[in-house]
Design a protein around this motif. Sequence first.
Motif, mmCIF file in Angstrom:
data_model
loop_
_atom_site.group_PDB
_atom_site.id
_atom_site.type_symbol
_atom_site.label_atom_id
_atom_site.label_comp_id
_atom_site.label_asym_id
_atom_site.label_seq_id
_atom_site.Cartn_x
_atom_site.Cartn_y
_atom_site.Cartn_z
ATOM 1 N N GLN A 150 -5.431 10.092 -11.444
ATOM 2 C CA GLN A 150 -4.411 10.975 -10.855
ATOM 3 C C GLN A 150 -3.473 11.525 -11.938
ATOM 4 O O GLN A 150 -3.078 12.687 -11.911
ATOM 5 C CB GLN A 150 -3.605 10.239 -9.789
ATOM 6 N N THR B 179 3.659 10.604 -1.596
ATOM 7 C CA THR B 179 2.318 10.717 -0.995
ATOM 8 C C THR B 179 2.188 9.742 0.172
ATOM 9 O O THR B 179 1.510 10.038 1.144
ATOM 10 C CB THR B 179 1.211 10.458 -2.046
ATOM 11 N N PRO C 204 4.598 -1.669 -5.129
ATOM 12 C CA PRO C 204 5.037 -1.394 -3.761
ATOM 13 C C PRO C 204 6.265 -2.243 -3.472
ATOM 14 O O PRO C 204 6.299 -3.423 -3.848
ATOM 15 C CB PRO C 204 3.842 -1.837 -2.898
ATOM 16 N N ALA D 2 -5.581 -0.909 0.389
ATOM 17 C CA ALA D 2 -6.311 -0.252 -0.708
ATOM 18 C C ALA D 2 -5.673 1.100 -1.015
ATOM 19 O O ALA D 2 -4.828 1.579 -0.257
ATOM 20 C CB ALA D 2 -7.769 -0.051 -0.295
ATOM 21 N N GLY E 233 5.503 7.383 -5.923
ATOM 22 C CA GLY E 233 4.245 6.736 -5.514
ATOM 23 C C GLY E 233 3.008 7.523 -5.896
ATOM 24 O O GLY E 233 1.925 7.245 -5.387
ATOM 25 N N ARG F 68 10.827 -5.839 5.451
ATOM 26 C CA ARG F 68 10.999 -4.402 5.697
ATOM 27 C C ARG F 68 10.650 -4.060 7.152
ATOM 28 O O ARG F 68 9.685 -4.560 7.712
ATOM 29 C CB ARG F 68 10.102 -3.608 4.741
ATOM 30 N N VAL G 105 -5.870 5.174 -1.349
ATOM 31 C CA VAL G 105 -6.602 6.300 -0.780
ATOM 32 C C VAL G 105 -7.349 6.973 -1.942
ATOM 33 O O VAL G 105 -6.810 7.031 -3.056
ATOM 34 C CB VAL G 105 -5.585 7.253 -0.102
ATOM 35 N N ARG H 140 -0.904 7.052 -9.046
ATOM 36 C CA ARG H 140 -1.085 5.615 -8.904
ATOM 37 C C ARG H 140 -2.342 5.143 -9.622
ATOM 38 O O ARG H 140 -2.653 3.951 -9.592
ATOM 39 C CB ARG H 140 -1.238 5.282 -7.421
ATOM 40 N N ARG I 297 -2.055 -5.419 -1.906
ATOM 41 C CA ARG I 297 -1.418 -4.247 -2.518
ATOM 42 C C ARG I 297 -0.905 -4.551 -3.915
ATOM 43 O O ARG I 297 -0.972 -3.720 -4.817
ATOM 44 C CB ARG I 297 -0.277 -3.747 -1.634
ATOM 45 N N ARG J 192 1.351 9.070 5.882
ATOM 46 C CA ARG J 192 1.758 8.480 7.177
ATOM 47 C C ARG J 192 1.973 9.569 8.220
ATOM 48 O O ARG J 192 1.620 9.399 9.381
ATOM 49 C CB ARG J 192 3.021 7.617 7.007
HETATM 50 P P1 ADP Z 1 4.700 1.553 -1.094
HETATM 51 O O1 ADP Z 1 5.366 2.194 -2.274
HETATM 52 O O2 ADP Z 1 5.624 0.867 -0.181
HETATM 53 O O3 ADP Z 1 3.474 0.789 -1.444
HETATM 54 P P2 ADP Z 1 3.727 4.099 -0.136
HETATM 55 O O4 ADP Z 1 4.441 4.550 1.060
HETATM 56 O O5 ADP Z 1 3.953 4.815 -1.423
HETATM 57 O O6 ADP Z 1 4.007 2.587 -0.191
HETATM 58 O O7 ADP Z 1 2.137 4.127 0.123
HETATM 59 C C1 ADP Z 1 1.527 3.464 1.206
HETATM 60 C C2 ADP Z 1 0.018 3.502 1.044
HETATM 61 O O8 ADP Z 1 -0.454 4.866 0.982
HETATM 62 C C3 ADP Z 1 -0.530 2.883 -0.248
HETATM 63 O O9 ADP Z 1 -0.690 1.489 -0.152
HETATM 64 C C4 ADP Z 1 -1.867 3.616 -0.392
HETATM 65 O O10 ADP Z 1 -2.853 3.104 0.469
HETATM 66 C C5 ADP Z 1 -1.534 5.011 0.078
HETATM 67 N N1 ADP Z 1 -1.105 5.876 -1.063
HETATM 68 C C6 ADP Z 1 0.121 6.446 -1.235
HETATM 69 N N2 ADP Z 1 0.161 7.154 -2.389
HETATM 70 C C7 ADP Z 1 -1.061 7.011 -2.974
HETATM 71 C C8 ADP Z 1 -1.643 7.460 -4.194
HETATM 72 N N3 ADP Z 1 -0.968 8.201 -5.063
HETATM 73 N N4 ADP Z 1 -2.934 7.101 -4.452
HETATM 74 C C9 ADP Z 1 -3.643 6.369 -3.588
HETATM 75 N N5 ADP Z 1 -3.162 5.899 -2.435
HETATM 76 C C10 ADP Z 1 -1.878 6.202 -2.115
#
Ligand code: ADP
Length: 210
Positions: free
Chosen positions: A92, A31, A9, A57, A85, A123, A59, A88, A167, A36
């Motif tokens: 997946q 994602t 992240p 955590a 993203g 940020r 998702v 992860r 994270r 969001r």
């Molecule tokens: P960053 O890259 O800044 O961590 P993201 O915007 O990609 O943030 O994701 C924010 C949050 O959304 C993650 O910390 C997680 O909780 C959830 N998330 C996003 N993409 C996934 C994924 N592929 N699998 C599980 N959770 C996800």
Amino acid sequence: MKLILLGAPGAGKGTQAEVICDKLNIPAISTGNILREAMKNGTEMGLKAKSFIDSGALVPDDVIISIIKERLVQDDCKNGFILDGVPRTVAQAQALEEMGVEIDKVIDIEVADDTIVKRLSGRRVCASCGASYHTIFKPSVKPDVCDRCNGQLIVRKDDEPSTIVERLKVYHELTEPLVEFYKERGKLVVVEGVEGVENTTKLLFEKLGV
Ligand code: ADP
């Protein structure tokens, strides 16, 4: 071209995804942004995701896999896409393979943990349009006000210091194994996430040969 952006992240996946999207004219699929948006609209998926996201955590895989299944069949993905993203987790990544998605390259943006902490804690995001800023590296013209829409800039709940540590832990445990996963498949391209967005972009384009 079908690309995946990997990295901790705050490694700059979102920023680089936008640049590649402009250059290659393929959609960037985040994602995080989809989730969001769902939270903002108060949908069932958004409500389900909120507690996971706010605590740092991941998702659950089934939620993410169904988002991706729905998104990748849309028309604009026909000529390729950039996954930002996602995947992860190994589950997946396996789901993508089972869907028959043939990825060309997986770009791992490497940034040291202490740099990540510095970046994420500075940020700021616009509460209205979602534009991203940084107090040191990319400040808005007026403090706490969005240059694009005059909205208020806020700290994302999951960018609070205690959540950042969580994270990063989750990243090392669940996401980093994907580096090996894609290396074994001959897809991995490592790019050092150096200081300055354009410098990282330059390295990335060189490695992609575009
Ligand atoms: P960053 O890259 O800044 O961590 P993201 O915007 O990609 O943030 O994701 C924010 C949050 O959304 C993650 O910390 C997680 O909780 C959830 N998330 C996003 N993409 C996934 C994924 N592929 N699998 C599980 N959770 C996800």
